[in-house]
Structures are given as structure tokens and as C-alpha cells.
Design a protein around this motif. Structure first.
Motif, PDB file in Angstrom:
ATOM      1  N   SER A 158       0.817  -1.194   0.000  1.00  0.00           N
ATOM      2  CA  SER A 158       0.000   0.000   0.000  1.00  0.00           C
ATOM      3  C   SER A 158       0.857   1.252   0.000  1.00  0.00           C
ATOM      4  CB  SER A 158      -0.922   0.006   1.235  1.00  0.00           C
ATOM      5  OG  SER A 158      -1.795  -1.102   1.189  1.00  0.00           O
ATOM      6  N   THR A 161       2.138   1.815  -3.409  1.00  0.00           N
ATOM      7  CA  THR A 161       1.044   2.235  -4.283  1.00  0.00           C
ATOM      8  C   THR A 161       0.698   3.691  -4.056  1.00  0.00           C
ATOM      9  OG1 THR A 161       0.147  -0.013  -4.250  1.00  0.00           O
ATOM     10  CG2 THR A 161      -1.333   1.747  -4.954  1.00  0.00           C
ATOM     11  N   SER A 162       0.661   4.076  -2.769  1.00  0.00           N
ATOM     12  CA  SER A 162       0.300   5.451  -2.452  1.00  0.00           C
ATOM     13  C   SER A 162       1.307   6.427  -3.025  1.00  0.00           C
ATOM     14  CB  SER A 162       0.202   5.642  -0.929  1.00  0.00           C
ATOM     15  OG  SER A 162       1.484   5.495  -0.344  1.00  0.00           O
ATOM     16  N   THR A 165       0.548   6.920  -6.711  1.00  0.00           N
ATOM     17  CA  THR A 165      -0.739   7.536  -7.069  1.00  0.00           C
ATOM     18  C   THR A 165      -1.037   8.784  -6.242  1.00  0.00           C
ATOM     19  OG1 THR A 165      -1.919   6.133  -5.491  1.00  0.00           O
ATOM     20  CG2 THR A 165      -1.715   5.313  -7.742  1.00  0.00           C
ATOM     21  N   ILE A 212      -6.931   1.855  -4.909  1.00  0.00           N
ATOM     22  CA  ILE A 212      -5.934   1.676  -3.848  1.00  0.00           C
ATOM     23  C   ILE A 212      -6.428   0.584  -2.905  1.00  0.00           C
ATOM     24  CG2 ILE A 212      -4.753   2.739  -1.891  1.00  0.00           C
ATOM     25  CD1 ILE A 212      -4.896   5.376  -3.372  1.00  0.00           C
TER      26      ILE A 212
END
Length: 286
Positions: A158, A161-162, A165, A212
Motif C-alpha cells: 500500500s 502504491t500510495s 498515485t 488503492i
């Protein structure tokens, strides 16, 4: 010697000046006496007239006394009337004051009752939030022990990913729009939607809308992104209550000092100001 020398003259002898003076004095005295007597008589004769003339003076004094007495009586009457009016006004004022006092007491009692009701309601909400937090904390602990290393893997995923994005246009707006659309739905422990949610289930579902994938439990969500200060919040930030990594509750900041969260079974999903339940920290994954 004449032959008529011894013959008495037939003419009256001339009166001497002294005799005339004496007689004149006598006559004057008589006239004076008469004048005095006349004056005395006139005085005695005028006495009744003088007494008669004094009557109007006595009558005027009496009228003045009567008038004065009338004035005093009128003044007394006016004084009594004024006193009566004052007494009436005082009685009216006292009656009004009594009514105002009764009304004030009534309003004070109503205000006190409302304040007590509000205090009881607030105490009940706080107790409910406290109980819910304890339940969430226990659930989070159970979830952490069951997921183990998998949660850590999800967290690291995560995080990456954060990062990729975080600048995605419209993502924060989409998250905010989603959670606000859920306001009013029920709170059910372990639920992830669409008709009911728990706190972490709502946050997970919101970020799923923008691609997400977040961990399922609050503890992991509280470390799923970059820690940010509460004075630097942006819409879409995840708020948490408790410590980072040990949070027992989460929500989403929607801007304007407001947040949306699935609070408890009594309130369901609500939008509230931060002052309603100040969070402990925040993370940013967008």
C-alpha cells in the motif's frame, strides 16, 4: 354852665371795648360748647353706622377663612388621590414583577432541563464511542494476530502504491464523494458495505474506488501512508484514533474541518467536525 348839663341823655351809652370783648368771649364759649356737644352728639349718633360698616370686614375675613379651609381640603383630597394612585401603581408593579419572576423561573427550569438532557445525551454518546473503541481495538488485535506477516506485506504494498498515485488527479475528490454518499448507513462490526460498514471497512471501500488496496484493520491503515500533521490535513487523508500501528478507529478527512466515519451502532456512518472526536494522527495515501 349849660342848662342842659344835668339832663341825662336819652341816647344809649356806648359800650366799652372790654365789655364787647367779654361778651364776644362768652358767645364764643357758648358756640364752642355747642360745637362740642354737637360733635359729641354726632359721634354718638354715628356709632351705629360705624358698627354697621365693620360688618363687611368681618364677613370678608370669614370668607377668606372659608376659602382657605376649602383650599386645604382640596389639597388634602389631591394628596389622598395621588397617594392612592401611587399605591395602585406600586401594586401593579409588584404584580408584574411577580409574574416576570415566575416566567423567569419557568424559563430557567426549561433551560436546565434541556441542558441536563443534552449532557445526558452527550454522555451516552461518549460512553457509546468508548465502548465501540474498545470493541474495535479488540477486533483489531484479533485481526492483527490472524493476518500476521500478510498484513505487513499489504502495508508495504500500500505504501508503494500510495507513492505512485499520490498525485492522481481527482482521486481525493472521488474518495470524499464516496464516503459522504455513505452517510446515514448502518454500522455493523466487520461489515464492508454496501449497506453497512465498520470504520476500517468504510475506509477500505472508499480507497478501493480509486484503485488503492488498503489493509482491512485500523491498526494497519494507520500506517498505510505518510504520516501528516493534523494542522496540515488535505481532503482524502486517513484519520486515526490511538497510536500509529495500534489505532482502534479510522475515518476520512473530507475538508472544512469535517470527517466522515462509521462511528458506532448508535450513530452509523456520520459526518462530524473534528472537534466532535479529535483524532490522534493522520496518514496520506493519495
Amino acid at each position: 354852665m349849660s342848662h342842659t348839663a344835668h339832663i341825662r341823655s336819652h341816647r344809649k351809652p356806648r359800650r366799652s371795648a372790654s365789655t364787647i370783648a367779654m361778651r364776644t368771649g362768652v358767645a364764643g364759649g357758648v358756640l364752642s360748647t355747642l360745637a362740642v356737644a354737637g360733635a359729641s352728639g354726632a359721634a354718638h349718633a354715628a356709632e351705629p353706622v360705624t358698627q354697621t360698616l365693620e360688618l363687611p370686614t368681618l364677613t370678608a375675613d370669614l370668607a377668606a377663612q372659608v376659602a382657605q379651609s376649602a383650599d386645604v381640603t382640596q389639597q388634602a383630597a389631591a394628596s389622598y388621590q395621588l397617594q392612592a394612585e401611587r399605591d395602585a401603581a406600586a401594586a401593579k408593579a409588584a404584580k408584574q414583577a411577580k409574574a416576570d419572576l415566575a416566567e423567569a423561573k419557568k424559563k430557567a427550569a426549561e433551560a436546565k432541563k434541556k441542558a441536563e438532557e443534552a449532557a445526558r445525551k452527550e454522555a451516552a454518546e461518549r460512553a457509546s464511542r468508548t465502548a465501540e473503541r474498545a470493541t474495535l481495538s479488540a477486533s483489531a488485535d484479533t485481526g492483527s494476530s490472524s493476518t500476521g506477516a500478510g498484513s505487513s506485506t499489504s502495508t508495504s504494498t500500500s505504501t508503494s502504491t500510495s507513492t505512485s498515485t499520490s498525485t492522481a488527479t481527482g482521486s481525493a475528490a472521488a474518495v470524499v464523494s464516496f464516503v459522504q454518499a455513505q452517510v446515514g448507513k448502518a454500522y455493523v462490526s466487520g461489515a464492508t458495505g454496501p449497506s453497512a460498514y465498520d470504520c476500517s471497512g468504510l475506509v477500505q471501500a472508499a480507497f478501493k474506488q480509486v484503485g488503492i488496496s488498503l489493509p482491512r484493520v485500523s491498526q494497519a491503515q494507520s500506517t498505510a501512508g505518510t504520516q501528516v500533521g493534523l494542522d496540515n490535513l488535505q481532503p482524502g487523508d486517513i484519520l486515526y484514533w490511538g497510536g500509529a500501528g495500534s489505532a482502534y478507529h479510522v475515518g476520512v478527512y473530507v475538508g472544512g474541518g469535517m470527517f466522515v466515519g462509521a462511528q458506532n451502532s448508535s450513530t452509523g456512518v456520520v459526518q462530524k467536525p473534528l472537534s466532535y472526536d479529535p483524532p490522534s494522527g493522520a496518514v496520506r495515501v493519495l
